[in-house]
Enzyme design. Structure first.
Site, PDB file in Angstrom:
ATOM      1  N   LYS A   1       0.863  -1.277   0.123  1.00  0.00           N
ATOM      2  CA  LYS A   1       0.011  -0.025  -0.057  1.00  0.00           C
ATOM      3  C   LYS A   1       0.936   1.319  -0.054  1.00  0.00           C
ATOM      4  O   LYS A   1       0.677   2.311  -0.722  1.00  0.00           O
ATOM      5  CB  LYS A   1      -0.952   0.127   1.246  1.00  0.00           C
ATOM      6  CG  LYS A   1      -1.906  -1.299   1.420  1.00  0.00           C
ATOM      7  CD  LYS A   1      -2.739  -1.054   2.474  1.00  0.00           C
ATOM      8  CE  LYS A   1      -1.743  -1.246   3.642  1.00  0.00           C
ATOM      9  NZ  LYS A   1      -1.279  -2.741   3.971  1.00  0.00           N
TER      10      LYS A   1
ATOM     11  N   HIS B   1       4.700   0.857   6.268  1.00  0.00           N
ATOM     12  CA  HIS B   1       4.641   1.146   4.802  1.00  0.00           C
ATOM     13  C   HIS B   1       6.026   1.306   4.268  1.00  0.00           C
ATOM     14  O   HIS B   1       6.651   2.500   4.786  1.00  0.00           O
ATOM     15  CB  HIS B   1       3.550   2.130   4.638  1.00  0.00           C
ATOM     16  CG  HIS B   1       1.961   1.737   5.264  1.00  0.00           C
ATOM     17  ND1 HIS B   1       1.111   2.483   4.974  1.00  0.00           N
ATOM     18  CD2 HIS B   1       1.710   0.517   5.670  1.00  0.00           C
ATOM     19  CE1 HIS B   1       0.041   1.951   5.364  1.00  0.00           C
ATOM     20  NE2 HIS B   1       0.480   0.600   5.915  1.00  0.00           N
TER      21      HIS B   1
ATOM     22  N   GLN C   1      -3.123  -1.848   7.148  1.00  0.00           N
ATOM     23  CA  GLN C   1      -3.620  -3.455   7.376  1.00  0.00           C
ATOM     24  C   GLN C   1      -4.345  -3.779   6.199  1.00  0.00           C
ATOM     25  O   GLN C   1      -4.018  -3.344   4.857  1.00  0.00           O
ATOM     26  CB  GLN C   1      -4.414  -3.605   8.660  1.00  0.00           C
ATOM     27  CG  GLN C   1      -3.360  -3.472   9.818  1.00  0.00           C
ATOM     28  CD  GLN C   1      -3.444  -2.089  10.449  1.00  0.00           C
ATOM     29  OE1 GLN C   1      -4.245  -1.327  10.588  1.00  0.00           O
ATOM     30  NE2 GLN C   1      -2.002  -1.716  10.730  1.00  0.00           N
TER      31      GLN C   1
END
Ligand code: GDP
Ligand code: IMO
Ligand code: MG
Length: 439
Positions: free
Chosen positions: A16, A41, A223
């Site tokens: 992501k 991330h 998540q």
């Protein structure tokens, strides 16, 4: 009012951060709306690697506003470390805004996270130990400390003077020997409050007003759907809502403000921690995926379990979040395997299963049913260069076959493809950049 939410379609770590960083170029604002520093991330810009836990990935793009929304739980010490770390690397953090409604992770939350895991004995969740669950529990129990209190020393003192003794009683009951010291917690946390005060504001108003003015807002999920507290593989989940609807609630805007939703999925599946994983590969192929994909957690360094792409899970995510596009990441990692498998459905007691069962013991018994697809050889650097300049057309035929198979099964286009961790190692298949709001 164009806006895009980017959410994880599996068990987290789908890439992501990289995808958000890529789209952040076109955005005015990037908003994190849930989770805390359980998230990791990773964004690779040139030779530099950034590991972000609380800050939106847009912080790496100059001039974008970065917002930590009300749905996030914030460990202020970790946030300050992240801010200091970026400043030390020459990045500006002045464009950060933090919600005054976001909840604060306190030291006793981390302790309780550890103590509860220990007491679960054989039934451990395998949390990141960052205090996420206890902080969200306190939010729901109306025992939380919010950012507007962290930055107000009197309010903080009032709150902690009853919370700290209360938490001490719980720690004692759990048999945890730790002594909480109200004065030192107050000193440390009011210090954080002083440092962070200038960033704290009503971010719901900031984001709504940007959307009203037609600014491009990117919502960054943490998540993934299978870790969602309602829709994931409970109890092996996190404590927040990870599906796209929370991009609205966790940022303080209306649901009809979200125009597009991209689900991020790896071209295979991974998960960290405990819980059933139908397509898990405990063999050499699983080891090869872990090795080639560098599958070690960004936050905890734990090895990620690896398996074939499971479309039952990704379809479940799609139903919940309404994907208008898919970001298929790490497809490069599949290179060099002769044959690839994709799980299209499960079978249980001779019946076809297309939905993720609520009961994990049932999920554990489901047998994945696979489609077999031809693999492709590892992409040579010269071919990669051609792909990155010419785009989708230059991909190996078998890789295109794999992508088309996923699109057909999902009924959703693959809009962006990850071919490596770097910002530029991306194939963008959108016909137009950032679509305007419908209707
Ligand atoms: P997130 O939590 O969803 O942001 O994902 P993580 O950053 O925890 O894990 C994804 C890992 O894969 C990171 O190390 C990324 O740098 C890396 N990554 C992301 N996209 C790609 C890709 O398309 N190919 C490869 N090889 N690595 C990728
Ligand atoms: P990103 O945003 C992968 C997992 C933990 C554990 C469970 C509960 O990087 O995709 P928690 O500390 O949240 O109470 O742990 O959830 N988990 C993640 N797994 N990626 C994440 O975030 C995760 N955040 C939490 O490993 O199994
Ligand atoms: Mg991660």
């Amino acid at each position: 009012m164009p806006s895009l939410a980017v959410v994880g379609a599996q068990w987290g770590d789908e890439g992501k951060g990289k995808i958000v960083d890529y789209f952040a170029e076109e955005a005015h604002m990037v908003v994190r709306f849930q989770g805390g520093n359980n998230a990791g991330h990773t964004v690779k810009v040139g030779r530099e690697v950034f590991k972000l836990h609380l800050l939106p990935s847009g912080i790496l793009r100059r001039g974008r506003l970065s917002v930590i929304g009300n749905g996030v739980v914030i460990d202020p010490g970790v946030l300050m470390e992240e801010l200091d770390g970026l400043e030390a690397r020459g990045m500006s953090v002045k464009n950060l805004r933090i919600s005054d409604r976001a909840h604060v992770i306190m030291p006793y939350h981390r302790m309780l996270d550890g103590a509860e895991e220990r007491l679960r004995k054989g039934a451990k969740v395998g949390t990141t130990g960052r205090g996420i669950g206890p902080a969200y529990s306190d939010k729901a129990a109306r025992l939380g400390v919010r950012m507007h209190e962290l930055v107000d020393p009197d309010a903080l003192q009032d709150k902690l003077s009853f919370l700290v003794p209360l938490k001490q009683r719980i720690l004692d009951a759990y048999g945890d020997g730790t002594r909480l010291d109200l004065e030192s917690i107050l000193k440390e946390y009011s210090g954080y409050g002083r440092r962070l005060k200038g960033f704290v504001t009503d971010t719901g108003a900031v984001v709504s007003s940007a959307l009203m003015k037609g600014k491009r807002v990117l919502f960054e999920g943490a998540q993934g759907t299978l870790l969602d507290v309602d829709h994931g593989t409970y109890p092996f989940v996190t404590s927040s809502t990870c599906v796209a609807s929370n991009a609205a609630s966790g940022s303080g805007v209306a649901p009809n403000m979200i125009d597009e939703v991209y689900g991020v999925t790896k071209a295979y599946t991974t998960r960290v921690g405990e819980g059933p994983f139908p397509t898990e590969l405990k063999d050499e192929t699983g080891g090869a995926l872990a090795q080639r994909g560098g599958e070690f957690g960004t936050t905890t360094g734990r090895a990620r379990r690896c398996g074939w792409l499971d479309l039952v899970l990704v379809k479940h995510s799609c139903v919940l979040s309404g994907f208008t596009g898919l970001a298929l990441t790490k497809i490069d990692v599949l290179g060099g395997l002769d044959e690839l498998k994709v799980c299209t459905h499960y079978r249980l007691d001779g019946r076809r299963v297309d939905r993720v069962p609520a009961d994990l013991s049932v999920l554990g018994m489901c047998e994945p049913q696979y489609a077999e697809l031809p693999g492709w050889s590892d992409i040579e650097p010269s071919t990669m260069e051609r792909i990155l300049s010419e785009g989708y057309g230059a991909l190996p035929a078998e890789m295109k076959g794999y992508i088309k198979f996923v699109e057909k099964q999902m009924g959703v286009p693959v809009v962006v493809l990850g071919l490596g961790p770097g910002r530029e190692e991306t194939v963008d298949r959108r016909k137009r950049k950032w679509r305007p709001r419908r209707g």
